[in-house]
Every structure is written in structure tokens, then in C-alpha cells.
Design a protein around this motif. Structure first.
Motif, PDB file in Angstrom:
ATOM      1  N   UNK A   1       0.826  -1.212   0.000  1.00  0.00           N
ATOM      2  CA  UNK A   1       0.000   0.000   0.000  1.00  0.00           C
ATOM      3  C   UNK A   1       0.861   1.263   0.000  1.00  0.00           C
ATOM      4  N   UNK A   2       2.067   1.163   0.573  1.00  0.00           N
ATOM      5  CA  UNK A   2       2.962   2.322   0.627  1.00  0.00           C
ATOM      6  C   UNK A   2       3.703   2.536  -0.691  1.00  0.00           C
ATOM      7  N   UNK A   3       3.561   1.590  -1.626  1.00  0.00           N
ATOM      8  CA  UNK A   3       4.171   1.773  -2.940  1.00  0.00           C
ATOM      9  C   UNK A   3       5.350   0.892  -3.258  1.00  0.00           C
ATOM     10  N   UNK A   4       5.654  -0.098  -2.400  1.00  0.00           N
ATOM     11  CA  UNK A   4       6.770  -1.012  -2.678  1.00  0.00           C
ATOM     12  C   UNK A   4       6.459  -1.864  -3.902  1.00  0.00           C
TER      13      UNK A   4
ATOM     14  N   UNK B   1      13.797  -3.148 -12.022  1.00  0.00           N
ATOM     15  CA  UNK B   1      14.243  -2.024 -12.850  1.00  0.00           C
ATOM     16  C   UNK B   1      13.564  -2.045 -14.210  1.00  0.00           C
ATOM     17  N   UNK B   2      13.167  -3.244 -14.663  1.00  0.00           N
ATOM     18  CA  UNK B   2      12.463  -3.382 -15.936  1.00  0.00           C
ATOM     19  C   UNK B   2      10.955  -3.231 -15.784  1.00  0.00           C
ATOM     20  N   UNK B   3      10.517  -2.823 -14.582  1.00  0.00           N
ATOM     21  CA  UNK B   3       9.107  -2.558 -14.383  1.00  0.00           C
ATOM     22  C   UNK B   3       8.285  -3.719 -13.874  1.00  0.00           C
ATOM     23  N   UNK B   4       8.957  -4.789 -13.434  1.00  0.00           N
ATOM     24  CA  UNK B   4       8.236  -5.942 -12.922  1.00  0.00           C
ATOM     25  C   UNK B   4       8.130  -5.873 -11.403  1.00  0.00           C
ATOM     26  N   UNK B   5       7.311  -6.742 -10.837  1.00  0.00           N
ATOM     27  CA  UNK B   5       7.176  -6.836  -9.388  1.00  0.00           C
ATOM     28  C   UNK B   5       7.795  -8.144  -8.921  1.00  0.00           C
ATOM     29  N   UNK B   6       8.396  -8.125  -7.748  1.00  0.00           N
ATOM     30  CA  UNK B   6       9.048  -9.318  -7.224  1.00  0.00           C
ATOM     31  C   UNK B   6       8.606  -9.557  -5.786  1.00  0.00           C
ATOM     32  N   UNK B   7       8.335 -10.806  -5.469  1.00  0.00           N
ATOM     33  CA  UNK B   7       7.917 -11.141  -4.112  1.00  0.00           C
ATOM     34  C   UNK B   7       8.353 -12.558  -3.790  1.00  0.00           C
ATOM     35  N   UNK B   8       8.831 -12.774  -2.575  1.00  0.00           N
ATOM     36  CA  UNK B   8       9.230 -14.109  -2.154  1.00  0.00           C
ATOM     37  C   UNK B   8       8.015 -15.027  -2.194  1.00  0.00           C
TER      38      UNK B   8
ATOM     39  N   UNK C   1      -0.199  -3.199  -6.158  1.00  0.00           N
ATOM     40  CA  UNK C   1      -1.196  -2.211  -5.747  1.00  0.00           C
ATOM     41  C   UNK C   1      -2.434  -2.300  -6.637  1.00  0.00           C
ATOM     42  N   UNK C   2      -2.201  -2.538  -7.926  1.00  0.00           N
ATOM     43  CA  UNK C   2      -3.322  -2.626  -8.866  1.00  0.00           C
ATOM     44  C   UNK C   2      -4.224  -3.798  -8.522  1.00  0.00           C
ATOM     45  N   UNK C   3      -3.631  -4.908  -8.107  1.00  0.00           N
ATOM     46  CA  UNK C   3      -4.426  -6.077  -7.738  1.00  0.00           C
ATOM     47  C   UNK C   3      -5.224  -5.790  -6.472  1.00  0.00           C
ATOM     48  N   UNK C   4      -4.564  -5.162  -5.489  1.00  0.00           N
ATOM     49  CA  UNK C   4      -5.266  -4.798  -4.254  1.00  0.00           C
ATOM     50  C   UNK C   4      -6.462  -3.902  -4.590  1.00  0.00           C
ATOM     51  N   UNK C   5      -6.237  -2.929  -5.446  1.00  0.00           N
ATOM     52  CA  UNK C   5      -7.309  -2.007  -5.856  1.00  0.00           C
ATOM     53  C   UNK C   5      -8.441  -2.782  -6.519  1.00  0.00           C
ATOM     54  N   UNK C   6      -8.066  -3.690  -7.422  1.00  0.00           N
ATOM     55  CA  UNK C   6      -9.076  -4.419  -8.190  1.00  0.00           C
ATOM     56  C   UNK C   6      -9.947  -5.279  -7.289  1.00  0.00           C
ATOM     57  N   UNK C   7      -9.339  -5.891  -6.275  1.00  0.00           N
ATOM     58  CA  UNK C   7     -10.119  -6.699  -5.338  1.00  0.00           C
ATOM     59  C   UNK C   7     -11.017  -5.809  -4.487  1.00  0.00           C
TER      60      UNK C   7
END
Length: 243
Positions: free
Chosen positions: A117-120, A141-148, A227-233
Motif C-alpha cells: 500500500x505504501x508503494x513497494x 528495474x524493468x518494471x516488474x514486481x518481485x515477491x518471495x 497495488x493494482x491487484x489490491x485495488x481491483x479486489x
């Protein structure tokens, strides 16, 4: 192994041998000096990554980000004076183009959710390998998101809980500001598919997928795919239960 949460994984990013016009500028933020030094030593061996500064807490991180304008901020969650999540919000204000990867030992769902939510753009646990850290830097850096992976499971679980808490049946329906195709892309993003998989499923090119995601973020005025997924839900656009 680090998973891409959204339209790209580390495997989709440029390989270390690929040439960039400029190296990826990284700011390292952690309250443990030995950890910062170790990370800097590792990154120094990567020709396409340049550590431009370091900070020991969130307040210093915001100051350094404003001065250095890094491409990537690697930042711990829990630090003295000012925590990483609070600093994340401030960094997005002083250095809007910086993408922030939380690198932490915290596997708390609350920290993960608040960071998003803070923008990470990424949330990685410190248990990952150094190779995975560098791959994640390139991917973000290429605009993707990464998560463990373990955190991705928790995130999707939270998304589903959000749906259940509404007490209403959810459907994928056109939102006022998103086209039908953008909604299709967003739903696939929510399932964790990468660019290549989304392109294959929708019979479009990977570049078209990237363009759709960029348009989605611009229209919703959000920083990251998560964030987009959180918004969509939250806005009842997506049905994660129905697959």
C-alpha cells in the motif's frame, strides 16, 4: 527462489551479460552496517548495477533518495527512527521514479500488505540467495514486481479474504476507467502470471502486455502491479475465487 508477482519474473529480465545504456543505480538501506557492506560487495561484482549510496534508517533513506534519485531502493522494513514502510511513502514523494524493494526478515502479513500500500514494488525475505537479489533488482528495474514465494501465497490469501469480507458475490466486470482487455490483463496479473504467460493466454505480444499494464497503472494512479491487484479486489473488479 524469487517469484514475479505480476507480469514478469526475474527470469524475464535481462541477463547479467546484457548491456544497458546506464547501470541500475541502487540505494541500500538497512540498520545493520555489516549487512549493508556485504550487499554492496556482492553488487559491486555486477557490471550493470551501481550502488550509489547507503542509509542506516528510514529518515536517512528519504534524504539520500532525494539527493541521489536512485532507480532502485533496497530497504529493510524495521529500522530505528523511521521504519521502511513509512520511509517508502516519503521516498515515493521525493523520488517518484525510484522503485522500492523491501528486503527483510519480516514475514508478517501486515508488513507485506502495508509495504504494498505504501508503494513497494517488491518484498523479499533475507533468506534468498545473492543471485536472486541481483535478479530481482534487474526485474524491478524493468518494471516488474518481485515477491518471495511464501509471501506471495500470503498475499493471495489476503486478497481472497478481502473478497469474502464483502459478503457479496464478485465478478470480473468492466470498471469505468479500464477497458475489457485491461481487465483481462489485470486478472492474469493477479494470478501471478508473467509477461510471456499473459501474452500466450491472450494471443498478444509481450510488448502489448507491458503497454496494457502501464496504462492500467496510469489510469488507476498506482505505483505497482501489486497495488493494482489490491485495488481491483477492493473495488470488486476481480473474482479470485473463480479462477
Amino acid at each position: 527462489m524469487v517469484n514475479g508477482f505480476g507480469p514478469g519474473t526475474a527470469a524475464d529480465g535481462p541477463a547479467p551479460g546484457d548491456h544497458r545504456a546506464e547501470p541500475i543505480r541502487v540505494l541500500v538501506v538497512d540498520d545493520h552496517e555489516l549487512f549493508r557492506r556485504g550487499l554492496e560487495i556482492v553488487l559491486a561484482h555486477e557490471p550493470d548495477i551501481l550502488v550509489v549510496g547507503e542509509a542506516g534508517d528510514g529518515s536517512e533513506a528519504v534524504e539520500k533518495a532525494a539527493d541521489l534519485l536512485p532507480d532502485i531502493v533496497l530497504m529493510d522494513v524495521r529500522m530505528p527512527r523511521r521504519g521502511g514502510i513509512e520511509a517508502c511513502t516519503a521516498i515515493k514523494e521525493v523520488a517518484p521514479s525510484a522503485r522500492i524493494i523491501m528486503l527483510t526478515i519480516s514475514d508478517e502479513e501486515a508488513d507485506l500488505y502495508e509495504a504494498i500500500k505504501a508503494g513497494a514494488t517488491g518484498y523479499l525475505l533475507k533468506e534468498i540467495s545473492t543471485d536472486e537479489v541481483t535478479a530481482a533488482i534487474r526485474a524491478v528495474a524493468d518494471g516488474q514486481s518481485q515477491i518471495s514465494p511464501s509471501m506471495a501465497v500470503k498475499l493471495l490469501t489476503e486478497f481472497k479474504a478481502m473478497v469474502q469480507r464483502t459478503g457479496e458475490e464478485q465478478r470480473l466486470v468492466p470498471a469505468p476507467r479500464l477497458t475489457a482487455r485491461e481487465l483481462e490483463v489485470l486478472k492474469l496479473v493477479a494470478t501471478g502470471r508473467n509477461n510471456r504467460e499473459i501474452a500466450r493466454d491472450l494471443y498478444i505480444s509481450e510488448n502489448t502486455v507491458k503497454n496494457h499494464v502501464r496504462n492500467i497503472l496510469e489510469k488507476l494512479q498506482l505505483h505497482s502491479r501489486m497495488e493494482a491487484v489490491v485495488y481491483a479486489v477492493r473495488e470488486k473488479i476481480l473474482d479470485l475465487e473463480g479462477g
